[in-house]
Design an enzyme around this catalytic site. Structure first.
Site, short mmCIF file in Angstrom:
data_model
loop_
_atom_site.label_atom_id
_atom_site.label_comp_id
_atom_site.label_asym_id
_atom_site.label_seq_id
_atom_site.Cartn_x
_atom_site.Cartn_y
_atom_site.Cartn_z
N ARG A 172 53.61 -8.55 49.52
CA ARG A 172 54.41 -9.59 48.88
C ARG A 172 55.84 -9.57 49.43
NH1 ARG A 172 54.10 -9.87 42.55
NH2 ARG A 172 55.12 -11.87 42.99
N CYS A 230 61.72 -6.89 41.24
CA CYS A 230 60.27 -6.96 41.44
C CYS A 230 59.87 -8.43 41.35
CB CYS A 230 59.54 -6.10 40.42
SG CYS A 230 59.89 -6.57 38.71
#
Length: 275
Positions: A172, A230
Site C-alpha cells: 500500500r 496509517c
C-alpha cells in the site's frame, strides 16, 4: 510505566487492592462487528467499547476514523467505569490495533495509567464470561494534548524535517494496491514501516530492545521528531505503542492516508523509498 501488560500481570493486578478497569475493543477492518464475539465470551469484568462508534467520529473529510469529540469520548469512558486515578487495561481480538487506538485516545486525553494486554484475548489463559458487567460510573474528564498529534500540514512538514513512518503494508505504501482509499501511494518523504513487523506470530510485541533496533534502522536515532500514520489512525496508534515500548516518543497523524488521499490538492508519492 510500561504501556503493555502480560496476561499473568493483569490477573495478579485484577485480584489486588486496585484492580484495573478492563475494556474489550474487538474490531476488524471491514469485518463483522465485535459485539457478538464479546457476548459469546470475554475476560471477566471487561466492558465492550465500539471502535467505529465510540473511538472515532463520523467519517468524512477528516478521514475514515477521525478522532471522536473529547466530551463524547469522556462520557463513554465514564460509563465504562474509567476514573483518572484507576488503572485501565485494554485488549482486542489479537492484532492489537483496536486496543492501541483506545490506549492512544486515553493517553492523549490525559489518563496517566493505560496499558494494552499483550497478545490480546488469545493470551488470556482463564475462563471467559458472557454476562455484561455493571461498572460504577467513573470520573474521567478528557484533557486532550498529552501525546503528540499531527494534522496533514504537520505530517507533511515532519516528513521533510524529521521522520514520518507509514505503518501500512509495504504494497500500500508503494501504491501497488489500494483496497480502501481514493488513490494508492504515500506521503512524500515518509518511510515504510509496516506495523506487522512489530509483533511475533503470536501477536505479542517483540522485546523492547528488538523494537528499538528496528526503529533505529528506520532512522529514529537521526530524527529530532517522529510521527506515524496509517490508513485511518488505527494501526498507526499500534506503531506509536510499539515505539513507546521501545522508549521512543512519537506523534500520530490521526487523519492518516484516508484524509490525505481524500484531498486532491495533496501530493502523492509511489514506488519504493528513495535511497
Amino acid at each position: 510505566m510500561k504501556p503493555i501488560i502480560t496476561a499473568s500481570e493483569y490477573a495478579s493486578e485484577s485480584a489486588g487492592p486496585r484492580p484495573p478497569v478492563l475494556l474489550d475493543v474487538r474490531w476488524q477492518l471491514g469485518g463483522p462487528h465485535g459485539r457478538p464475539d464479546y457476548e459469546t465470551g470475554h475476560i471477566p469484568g471487561a466492558v465492550f467499547v465500539d471502535l467505529d462508534a465510540e473511538l472515532a467520529g463520523p467519517a468524512g473529510s477528516g478521514g475514515r476514523h477521525p478522532l471522536p469529540d473529547p466530551e463524547a469520548f469522556g462520557a463513554v469512558m465514564r460509563r465504562a467505569g474509567v476514573s483518572r486515578e484507576t488503572p485501565v487495561v485494554v485488549y482486542d481480538g489479537g492484532l492489537g490495533w483496536a486496543a492501541a487506538r483506545a490506549w492512544w485516545l486515553l493517553r492523549w486525553t490525559g489518563h496517566p495509567d493505560v496499558r494494552v494486554l499483550d497478545g490480546g484475548l488469545a493470551a488470556w489463559p482463564g475462563e471467559l464470561q458472557k454476562e455484561d458487567p455493571a461498572p460504577v460510573e467513573g470520573d474521567f474528564r478528557p484533557v486532550p494534548g498529552a501525546l503528540g498529534l499531527l494534522d496533514a500540514d504537520g505530517a507533511a512538514a515532519l516528513a521533510r524535517s524529521g521522520l514520518l513512518l507509514d505503518a501500512r503494508a509495504a504494497e500500500r505504501y508503494r501504491g501497488d494496491v489500494e483496497p480502501i482509499d481514493r488513490v494508492g501511494g504515500h506521503i512524500p518523504g515518509a518511510v515504510s514501516a509496516p506495523t506487522s513487523e512489530n509483533t511475533g506470530d503470536d501477536g505479542r510485541f517483540l522485546a523492547a530492545e528488538v523494537l528499538a533496533e528496528r526503529f533505529r534502522g528506520l532512522g529514529t536515532d537521526r530524527a529530532a521528531e517522529i510521527g506515524v500514520y496509517c490508513g485511518s489512525g488505527v494501526s498507526g496508534a499500534h506503531e506509536v505503542l510499539a515505539l513507546a515500548v521501545a522508549g521512543i516518543p512519537a506523534a500520530l497523524y490521526a487523519g492518516s492516508w484516508s484524509e490525505w488521499s481524500g484531498d486532491e490538492s495533496r501530493p502523492v508519492a509511489t514506488g519504493p523509498e528513495p535511497q
